[in-house]
Design a protein around this motif. Structure first.
Motif, PDB file in Angstrom:
ATOM      1  N   ALA A   1     -12.451   2.260   3.797  1.00  0.00           N
ATOM      2  CA  ALA A   1     -11.346   1.784   2.956  1.00  0.00           C
ATOM      3  C   ALA A   1     -10.149   2.733   3.068  1.00  0.00           C
ATOM      4  O   ALA A   1      -9.004   2.293   3.227  1.00  0.00           O
ATOM      5  CB  ALA A   1     -11.811   1.667   1.508  1.00  0.00           C
ATOM      6  N   PHE A   2     -10.415   4.027   3.015  1.00  0.00           N
ATOM      7  CA  PHE A   2      -9.306   4.983   3.096  1.00  0.00           C
ATOM      8  C   PHE A   2      -8.627   4.917   4.462  1.00  0.00           C
ATOM      9  O   PHE A   2      -7.411   5.019   4.575  1.00  0.00           O
ATOM     10  CB  PHE A   2      -9.793   6.406   2.796  1.00  0.00           C
ATOM     11  CG  PHE A   2      -9.991   6.636   1.323  1.00  0.00           C
ATOM     12  CD1 PHE A   2      -8.897   6.752   0.476  1.00  0.00           C
ATOM     13  CD2 PHE A   2     -11.255   6.679   0.770  1.00  0.00           C
ATOM     14  CE1 PHE A   2      -9.067   6.926  -0.886  1.00  0.00           C
ATOM     15  CE2 PHE A   2     -11.448   6.857  -0.593  1.00  0.00           C
ATOM     16  CZ  PHE A   2     -10.350   6.975  -1.428  1.00  0.00           C
ATOM     17  N   GLN A   3      -9.429   4.727   5.505  1.00  0.00           N
ATOM     18  CA  GLN A   3      -8.843   4.628   6.844  1.00  0.00           C
ATOM     19  C   GLN A   3      -7.955   3.410   6.997  1.00  0.00           C
ATOM     20  O   GLN A   3      -6.894   3.483   7.603  1.00  0.00           O
ATOM     21  CB  GLN A   3      -9.958   4.527   7.867  1.00  0.00           C
ATOM     22  CG  GLN A   3     -10.473   5.861   8.250  1.00  0.00           C
ATOM     23  CD  GLN A   3     -11.743   5.724   9.036  1.00  0.00           C
ATOM     24  OE1 GLN A   3     -12.536   6.620   9.047  1.00  0.00           O
ATOM     25  NE2 GLN A   3     -11.940   4.609   9.692  1.00  0.00           N
ATOM     26  N   ILE A   4      -8.433   2.303   6.466  1.00  0.00           N
ATOM     27  CA  ILE A   4      -7.634   1.077   6.569  1.00  0.00           C
ATOM     28  C   ILE A   4      -6.337   1.277   5.815  1.00  0.00           C
ATOM     29  O   ILE A   4      -5.250   0.920   6.288  1.00  0.00           O
ATOM     30  CB  ILE A   4      -8.430  -0.127   6.025  1.00  0.00           C
ATOM     31  CG1 ILE A   4      -9.638  -0.384   6.921  1.00  0.00           C
ATOM     32  CG2 ILE A   4      -7.551  -1.366   5.931  1.00  0.00           C
ATOM     33  CD1 ILE A   4     -10.615  -1.407   6.382  1.00  0.00           C
ATOM     34  N   SER A   5      -6.464   1.891   4.642  1.00  0.00           N
ATOM     35  CA  SER A   5      -5.264   2.137   3.836  1.00  0.00           C
ATOM     36  C   SER A   5      -4.274   3.008   4.599  1.00  0.00           C
ATOM     37  O   SER A   5      -3.068   2.762   4.591  1.00  0.00           O
ATOM     38  CB  SER A   5      -5.696   2.769   2.519  1.00  0.00           C
ATOM     39  OG  SER A   5      -4.728   3.610   2.034  1.00  0.00           O
ATOM     40  N   GLU A   6      -4.808   4.026   5.307  1.00  0.00           N
ATOM     41  CA  GLU A   6      -3.916   4.897   6.093  1.00  0.00           C
ATOM     42  C   GLU A   6      -3.144   4.085   7.140  1.00  0.00           C
ATOM     43  O   GLU A   6      -1.961   4.303   7.356  1.00  0.00           O
ATOM     44  CB  GLU A   6      -4.729   5.979   6.816  1.00  0.00           C
ATOM     45  CG  GLU A   6      -5.002   7.184   5.946  1.00  0.00           C
ATOM     46  CD  GLU A   6      -6.044   8.118   6.567  1.00  0.00           C
ATOM     47  OE1 GLU A   6      -6.248   8.070   7.799  1.00  0.00           O
ATOM     48  OE2 GLU A   6      -6.661   8.876   5.796  1.00  0.00           O
ATOM     49  N   GLN A   7      -3.842   3.143   7.784  1.00  0.00           N
ATOM     50  CA  GLN A   7      -3.150   2.339   8.811  1.00  0.00           C
ATOM     51  C   GLN A   7      -2.110   1.409   8.181  1.00  0.00           C
ATOM     52  O   GLN A   7      -1.039   1.226   8.733  1.00  0.00           O
ATOM     53  CB  GLN A   7      -4.159   1.548   9.654  1.00  0.00           C
ATOM     54  CG  GLN A   7      -4.979   2.451  10.553  1.00  0.00           C
ATOM     55  CD  GLN A   7      -5.539   1.733  11.780  1.00  0.00           C
ATOM     56  OE1 GLN A   7      -4.909   0.896  12.391  1.00  0.00           O
ATOM     57  NE2 GLN A   7      -6.758   2.091  12.142  1.00  0.00           N
ATOM     58  N   PHE A   8      -2.433   0.847   7.008  1.00  0.00           N
ATOM     59  CA  PHE A   8      -1.436   0.011   6.314  1.00  0.00           C
ATOM     60  C   PHE A   8      -0.215   0.847   5.947  1.00  0.00           C
ATOM     61  O   PHE A   8       0.914   0.416   6.110  1.00  0.00           O
ATOM     62  CB  PHE A   8      -2.038  -0.621   5.053  1.00  0.00           C
ATOM     63  CG  PHE A   8      -2.571  -2.003   5.278  1.00  0.00           C
ATOM     64  CD1 PHE A   8      -1.717  -3.100   5.345  1.00  0.00           C
ATOM     65  CD2 PHE A   8      -3.925  -2.221   5.443  1.00  0.00           C
ATOM     66  CE1 PHE A   8      -2.204  -4.388   5.563  1.00  0.00           C
ATOM     67  CE2 PHE A   8      -4.430  -3.502   5.662  1.00  0.00           C
ATOM     68  CZ  PHE A   8      -3.561  -4.587   5.719  1.00  0.00           C
ATOM     69  N   GLU A   9      -0.479   2.048   5.433  1.00  0.00           N
ATOM     70  CA  GLU A   9       0.639   2.912   5.039  1.00  0.00           C
ATOM     71  C   GLU A   9       1.481   3.264   6.264  1.00  0.00           C
ATOM     72  O   GLU A   9       2.707   3.210   6.215  1.00  0.00           O
ATOM     73  CB  GLU A   9       0.107   4.207   4.414  1.00  0.00           C
ATOM     74  CG  GLU A   9      -0.728   3.996   3.164  1.00  0.00           C
ATOM     75  CD  GLU A   9       0.099   3.975   1.898  1.00  0.00           C
ATOM     76  OE1 GLU A   9       1.078   4.719   1.843  1.00  0.00           O
ATOM     77  OE2 GLU A   9      -0.257   3.190   0.986  1.00  0.00           O
ATOM     78  N   ALA A  10       0.791   3.629   7.357  1.00  0.00           N
ATOM     79  CA  ALA A  10       1.526   4.058   8.551  1.00  0.00           C
ATOM     80  C   ALA A  10       2.354   2.911   9.121  1.00  0.00           C
ATOM     81  O   ALA A  10       3.511   3.099   9.495  1.00  0.00           O
ATOM     82  CB  ALA A  10       0.547   4.580   9.602  1.00  0.00           C
ATOM     83  N   LEU A  11       1.764   1.727   9.165  1.00  0.00           N
ATOM     84  CA  LEU A  11       2.497   0.598   9.738  1.00  0.00           C
ATOM     85  C   LEU A  11       3.555   0.062   8.776  1.00  0.00           C
ATOM     86  O   LEU A  11       4.588  -0.446   9.185  1.00  0.00           O
ATOM     87  CB  LEU A  11       1.529  -0.546  10.090  1.00  0.00           C
ATOM     88  CG  LEU A  11       0.585  -0.311  11.266  1.00  0.00           C
ATOM     89  CD1 LEU A  11      -0.492  -1.393  11.309  1.00  0.00           C
ATOM     90  CD2 LEU A  11       1.360  -0.302  12.591  1.00  0.00           C
ATOM     91  N   GLY A  12       3.261   0.182   7.477  1.00  0.00           N
ATOM     92  CA  GLY A  12       4.128  -0.479   6.511  1.00  0.00           C
ATOM     93  C   GLY A  12       5.088   0.435   5.768  1.00  0.00           C
ATOM     94  O   GLY A  12       5.871  -0.039   4.937  1.00  0.00           O
ATOM     95  N   SER A  13       5.063   1.734   6.070  1.00  0.00           N
ATOM     96  CA  SER A  13       5.894   2.642   5.268  1.00  0.00           C
ATOM     97  C   SER A  13       7.381   2.313   5.383  1.00  0.00           C
ATOM     98  O   SER A  13       8.115   2.354   4.400  1.00  0.00           O
ATOM     99  CB  SER A  13       5.626   4.097   5.648  1.00  0.00           C
ATOM    100  OG  SER A  13       5.936   4.269   7.008  1.00  0.00           O
TER     101      SER A  13
END
Ligand code: AMP
Length: 450
Positions: free
Chosen positions: A104-116
């Motif tokens: 879950a944390f990893q997926i969140s990191e990718q969402f943050e990175a792509l969506g920041s």
């Protein structure tokens, strides 16, 4: 599954035609600002699953993605969701269900990175973390929620004002594992409280009967995107085995770590206790090893993982808790110190290396007790593995030092157990190990790594 009958008569999914040469994200229909985000992450060309899944997802179709770990599947579902969010901004827009907290944390990191750059807010809702702070985060209505099913149901039932009635996207990531972990009831409950009129992406490493049932329950007229045939391991992975007597496993492990020094290792053990013991043993021999297992608190598990990710430690010892989904791009070598009892776990374990186009090695320890399990693995992956080349005499030269380190590790493990019982805490991380090593005289700390 109760909700299984909702759309039980859904036709079999269409099979997407085989992907052509990798194209750019722009060619797939990804909007400029997200192409830039990919570029900033160093994603130059889309991976196979991205080539297959992104265009159909952007057309608004439901997707079943059969993809190996490390295939880039998170990007395959995150990019279409972010693009839809850009087109119609809305709070509580997407929910990603995933089996483990780490994932879950990893997926969140990718969402943050792509969506920041487009101001996307996401929240992770998993067990082992204070519910109150999660309720506050949910009250702020993030765009994307990444959750393990159990804790999400908790909030749906108990957190005032929180609901997912406007949800537009549901992702079930590692669906086979979600179902194997007995989250079926929770998934059912979630399916009942989110709109039927939504887009659904289901990603799974394997297409089990349970996953098929879930697909019928949750997806509408989906397109199937498969980037690997069943149970295949990635091409750039060199897989080896070693056949050794059980009593010399530790010495062989130390030999291999020395032989392949300079690499980062992930070592799989079958139990929490053996993970902890082997971590202590290796640390006593001067290796920078760190454990990750289910008897550690969530914070300590994340702490271990982060140290390994940051390359402050070169050896991560883990139980199968960590065998799937963890995004640790720089693992060079996976060692199956204890052979997996379920052959499918082999695929997931070795999937920790040779990710996203890199090469990697795996070495499976086979003792006199493991021959049948090993044969099953070879049968599953459809190939005979070569033996990893070794100098037996050199291994035997290590046995004395290893025996001494084993003795100390056993003592430390006992002390840890006693301390834990008396303090009733779970101070079993490397900090605690370090303190104990000092207390034990510090002699072995001066010993050279070998
Ligand atoms: P996943 O399978 O989603 O866990 O992704 C595995 C790793 O591949 C992650 O570290 C991603 O950042 C990375 N990745 C995803 N897509 C690409 C891409 N197109 N090019 C290079 N790396 C990627």
């Amino acid at each position: 599954m109760a909700a299984g009958d909702e759309e039980g008569s859904a036709p079999e999914p269409e099979q997407e035609p085989a992907a052509e040469e990798p194209r750019s994200f722009k060619d797939l229909g990804v909007t400029d600002v997200l192409c830039e985000a990919c570029d900033q992450l160093g994603w130059k060309v889309p991976t196979k699953i991205q080539v297959e899944a992104i265009p159909v997802a952007l057309q608004g179709r439901d997707v079943i993605g059969l993809a190996e770990t490390g295939s880039g599947k998170t990007g395959a579902f995150a990019l279409p969701i972010l693009q839809a969010l850009l087109e119609t901004p809305q709070r509580l827009f997407a929910l990603v269900l995933t089996p483990t907290r780490e994932l879950a944390f990893q997926i969140s990191e990718q969402f943050e990175a792509l969506g920041s750059s487009i101001g996307v807010q996401s929240t992770v809702i998993v067990g082992g973390i204070d519910t109150m702070s999660q309720s506050l985060a949910l009250a702020k209505k993030p765009h994307v929620i990444i959750a393990t099913p159990g804790r999400l149901v908790d909030h749906l039932e108990n957190t005032k004002g929180f609901n997912l009635r406007a949800l537009k996207f549901l992702v079930m990531d590692e669906a086979d594992r979600i179902l194997n972990m007995d989250f079926e009831t929770e998934v059912d409950k979630i399916l009942k409280v989110i709109p039927r009129d939504r887009k659904t992406f289901l990603f799974s490493a394997t297409m089990t009967k349970k996953v098929q049932k879930l697909q019928r329950a949750a997806l509408k007229n989906p397109v199937k995107c498969a980037v690997s045939s069943k149970y295949q391991t990635v091409e750039k992975l060199q897989q080896y085995y070693i056949f050794i007597p059980s009593k010399f496993k530790d010495s062989y492990l130390v030999y291999i770590l020395n032989e392949l020094a300079g690499n980062s290792f992930m070592i799989f053990c079958s139990t929490c206790n053996n993970t902890q013991r082997t971590a202590l043993l290796l640390r006593n021999l001067g290796f920078t090893a760190i454990p990750l297992h289910g008897q550690m608190s969530q914070n300590k598990r994340l702490g271990s993982l982060n140290k390994f990710k940051a390359k402050a430690r070169s050896i991560l010892l883990a139980t199968d808790v960590a065998s799937r989904g963890l995004d640790i791009p720089h693992v060079d070598v996976v060692i199956n110190f204890d052979i997996p009892t379920h052959s499918k776990d082999y695929i997931h374990r070795v999937g920790r290396t040779a990710r996203a186009g890199r090469s990697g090695k795996s070495i499976t320890f086979v003792t006199q007790y493991d021959v049948e399990l090993f044969q099953r693995i070879e049968h599953l992956i459809g190939k005979k593995l070569p033996a990893f080349p070794m100098q037996e005499e050199e291994v035997m030269m290590l046995t004395e030092r290893v025996a001494e380190a084993q003795r100390i590790a056993r003592m430390e493990l006992r002390e840890q157990g006693e301390k834990k019982r008396s303090r009733n805490d779970d101070d079993d991380t490397e900090e605690a190990i370090g303190v104990r090593n000092k207390v034990a005289g510090g002699k072995k700390k001066k010993r050279k790594a070998f």
